[in-house]
Design a protein around this motif. Structure first.
Motif, PDB file in Angstrom:
ATOM      1  N   PRO A  76       0.819  -1.217   0.000  1.00 43.55           N
ATOM      2  CA  PRO A  76       0.000   0.000   0.000  1.00 43.55           C
ATOM      3  C   PRO A  76       0.852   1.266   0.000  1.00 43.55           C
ATOM      4  CG  PRO A  76      -0.737  -1.542   1.701  1.00 43.55           C
ATOM      5  CD  PRO A  76       0.580  -2.040   1.204  1.00 43.55           C
ATOM      6  N   SER A 100      -0.394   8.120  -6.778  1.00 45.85           N
ATOM      7  CA  SER A 100      -0.656   7.975  -5.338  1.00 45.85           C
ATOM      8  C   SER A 100      -1.071   9.285  -4.672  1.00 45.85           C
ATOM      9  CB  SER A 100       0.576   7.403  -4.625  1.00 45.85           C
ATOM     10  OG  SER A 100       1.628   8.342  -4.559  1.00 45.85           O
ATOM     11  N   HIS A 119      -5.279   5.847  -2.795  1.00 47.97           N
ATOM     12  CA  HIS A 119      -4.528   5.012  -1.873  1.00 47.97           C
ATOM     13  C   HIS A 119      -4.214   3.712  -2.617  1.00 47.97           C
ATOM     14  CE1 HIS A 119      -6.555   7.815   0.847  1.00 47.97           C
ATOM     15  NE2 HIS A 119      -5.665   7.503   1.775  1.00 47.97           N
ATOM     16  N   GLN A 137      -3.106   0.090  -3.603  1.00 54.08           N
ATOM     17  CA  GLN A 137      -3.275  -1.127  -2.817  1.00 54.08           C
ATOM     18  C   GLN A 137      -2.669  -2.321  -3.541  1.00 54.08           C
ATOM     19  OE1 GLN A 137      -4.745  -1.210   0.261  1.00 54.08           O
ATOM     20  NE2 GLN A 137      -4.928   1.027   0.115  1.00 54.08           N
TER      21      GLN A 137
END
Length: 234
Positions: free
Chosen positions: A93, A188, A192, A194
């Protein structure tokens, strides 16, 4: 308490991983638009990196297809195009990632095809409308197996595509306008990121039309190969 549904939900979209029995579950599909100068020129929209920033579109994970498949020539188009790309698989992440830390998010790479109803995309583009009908096409996000390369940034490597054995696209990753760390840093800012997010990094020049019966073969040096067969029109 067990959750029940009115009908069976779709399976998790996933891809094979080289050297592993486990598959990579796919989260989101991000696509970078006009990230090779020669392709931007052939599309009539040159890019000046000094004053522009990357732009993106997305496709549903339900459009995902594995390399080697045969897909139908899609409906409502007369100009179905191939676009060969390097795909970055995110494994960690990250949000508002600094460029120097971007490599920490990389799990690996794959070859990808962003199949496009070009006629519908251009109509939408010229009218200032979303590209969904041209881009978010069923069975239009084709990806090879994922090759694990944790933390490695690919900076060079030949990218090629042929149709029925005839070369169409030939370029190198060193011609990306925005490189992989720059893309991760920029994307980014808005999402967010992932594990399981895939970033299609853009296609070089040489995109072109396909017909039912065509076979596509593509490759990225150091990553692998991809194959797609175009079936009859629906």
């Amino acid at each position: 308490m067990t959750t029940t549904y009115l009908w069976t939900p779709p399976a998790v979209a996933s891809l094979p991983v080289r050297g592993k029995a486990e598959r990579l579950p796919v989260n989101r599909l991000f696509f970078v638009g006009r990230n090779y100068h020669a392709h931007a020129v052939e599309m009539g929209r040159p890019v000046d990196k000094s004053v522009e920033v990357p732009f993106y579109f997305t496709k549903s994970p339900s459009t995902l297809v594995e390399s080697g498949a045969t897909v139908a020539y899609p409906p409502e188009t007369k100009n179905y195009h191939h676009e060969m790309e390097l795909v970055v698989a995110i494994g960690t992440p990250g949000f508002r990632v600094k460029r120097e830390d971007a490599s920490k998010l990389i799990y690996g790479y794959a070859c990808g095809l962003d199949m496009t109803r070009r006629d519908l995309q251009l109509v939408a583009r010229d009218k200032g409308r979303p590209w969904d009908l041209g881009k978010d096409v069923e069975q239009s996000s084709v990806v090879s197996e994922i090759v694990p390369m944790p933390g490695k940034v690919l900076e060079t490597g030949a990218l090629t595509l042929s149709v029925n054995g005839q070369p169409r696209q030939t370029s190198d990753l060193d011609k990306l306008i925005w490189n992989i760390p720059e893309l991760i840093e920029d994307l980014s800012k808005f999402y967010h990121l992932q594990p399981g997010d895939l970033i299609f990094t853009g296609t070089p020049e040489g995109v072109g039309p396909l017909q039912p019966g065509d076979r596509i073969d593509g490759s990225v040096a150091g990553v692998g190969e991809i194959v797609l067969n175009i079936g009859p029109a629906e």
